[in-house]
Design a protein around this motif. Sequence first.
Motif, PDB file in Angstrom:
ATOM      1  N   VAL A  19       0.857  -1.188   0.000  1.00 13.61           N
ATOM      2  CA  VAL A  19       0.000   0.000   0.000  1.00 13.61           C
ATOM      3  C   VAL A  19       0.895   1.241   0.000  1.00 13.61           C
ATOM      4  O   VAL A  19       1.751   1.387   0.864  1.00 13.61           O
ATOM      5  CB  VAL A  19      -0.929   0.018   1.233  1.00 13.61           C
ATOM      6  N   TRP A  38       0.856  -7.302  -5.626  1.00 11.28           N
ATOM      7  CA  TRP A  38       0.014  -6.183  -6.030  1.00 11.28           C
ATOM      8  C   TRP A  38       0.528  -4.933  -5.328  1.00 11.28           C
ATOM      9  O   TRP A  38       1.148  -5.016  -4.264  1.00 11.28           O
ATOM     10  CB  TRP A  38      -1.434  -6.433  -5.610  1.00 11.28           C
ATOM     11  N   THR A  40      -0.480  -0.532  -4.566  1.00 16.51           N
ATOM     12  CA  THR A  40      -1.324   0.642  -4.759  1.00 16.51           C
ATOM     13  C   THR A  40      -0.446   1.873  -4.660  1.00 16.51           C
ATOM     14  O   THR A  40       0.565   1.887  -3.935  1.00 16.51           O
ATOM     15  CB  THR A  40      -2.451   0.753  -3.707  1.00 16.51           C
ATOM     16  N   GLU A  41      -0.840   2.896  -5.381  1.00 20.15           N
ATOM     17  CA  GLU A  41      -0.102   4.161  -5.356  1.00 20.15           C
ATOM     18  C   GLU A  41      -1.037   5.258  -5.832  1.00 20.15           C
ATOM     19  O   GLU A  41      -1.838   5.038  -6.736  1.00 20.15           O
ATOM     20  CB  GLU A  41       1.140   4.062  -6.247  1.00 20.15           C
ATOM     21  N   ALA A  47       3.318   4.931 -10.163  1.00 23.00           N
ATOM     22  CA  ALA A  47       2.773   3.635 -10.564  1.00 23.00           C
ATOM     23  C   ALA A  47       3.512   3.116 -11.797  1.00 23.00           C
ATOM     24  O   ALA A  47       3.825   1.923 -11.893  1.00 23.00           O
ATOM     25  CB  ALA A  47       1.278   3.745 -10.832  1.00 23.00           C
ATOM     26  N   ILE A  63      -2.599  -0.696  -8.783  1.00 20.18           N
ATOM     27  CA  ILE A  63      -3.892  -0.017  -8.728  1.00 20.18           C
ATOM     28  C   ILE A  63      -3.639   1.419  -8.295  1.00 20.18           C
ATOM     29  O   ILE A  63      -3.117   1.665  -7.198  1.00 20.18           O
ATOM     30  CB  ILE A  63      -4.839  -0.739  -7.755  1.00 20.18           C
ATOM     31  N   CYS A  65      -4.901   4.548  -6.842  1.00 18.20           N
ATOM     32  CA  CYS A  65      -6.060   4.930  -6.038  1.00 18.20           C
ATOM     33  C   CYS A  65      -5.609   5.713  -4.824  1.00 18.20           C
ATOM     34  O   CYS A  65      -4.481   5.559  -4.360  1.00 18.20           O
ATOM     35  CB  CYS A  65      -6.840   3.688  -5.605  1.00 18.20           C
ATOM     36  N   LEU A  68      -8.210   2.524  -0.433  1.00 18.97           N
ATOM     37  CA  LEU A  68      -8.435   1.112  -0.722  1.00 18.97           C
ATOM     38  C   LEU A  68      -9.928   0.924  -0.903  1.00 18.97           C
ATOM     39  O   LEU A  68     -10.715   1.378  -0.093  1.00 18.97           O
ATOM     40  CB  LEU A  68      -7.933   0.239   0.426  1.00 18.97           C
ATOM     41  N   VAL A  72      -9.232  -2.994  -5.019  1.00 19.94           N
ATOM     42  CA  VAL A  72      -8.258  -3.760  -4.238  1.00 19.94           C
ATOM     43  C   VAL A  72      -8.928  -4.983  -3.615  1.00 19.94           C
ATOM     44  O   VAL A  72      -8.397  -6.094  -3.667  1.00 19.94           O
ATOM     45  CB  VAL A  72      -7.607  -2.879  -3.151  1.00 19.94           C
TER      46      VAL A  72
END
Length: 135
Positions: A19, A38, A40-41, A47, A63, A65, A68, A72
């Motif tokens: 994350v 996986w 997220t950024e 990303a 992803i 975003c 979350l 996700v």
Amino acid sequence: DEGAGAHGDAVPRGRLLDVGAGDGGVTAKLAPLFADTWATEVSEAMAKRIVQRGAVRSADRVIVCAELGDAVAAHAPFDGISLLNVLDRCDDAAGLLRQIHALLRPATGRLLIAVVLPFCEFVEDGAGQRPPRVP
């Protein structure tokens, strides 16, 4: 058993979610411990760097975003979630921790967490910084 490989020549298993992965430097170091990674950024530029670095198998594993959510959760449960230097940069730290708890594999999922000390909360919002919306 879907647990992550822990050491030695253990076979990588399970899923990792990083994350707030930044440029993917830490993601790339953790990824060999898991079968699927996986990230997220919030920044699209970062990303792209995660993908260029090869920290994830393909671009669809990153992803973009700010929170979350369903994008996700559709890939949960995760065996490991890393949350490094993110809690002091989000609007609702307690809410984020509740979301992460829901994304972890029950009973065996693990959270790797780091915070910057001294703890100084702010959210990067466009060109500036502001206090979190939820204290």
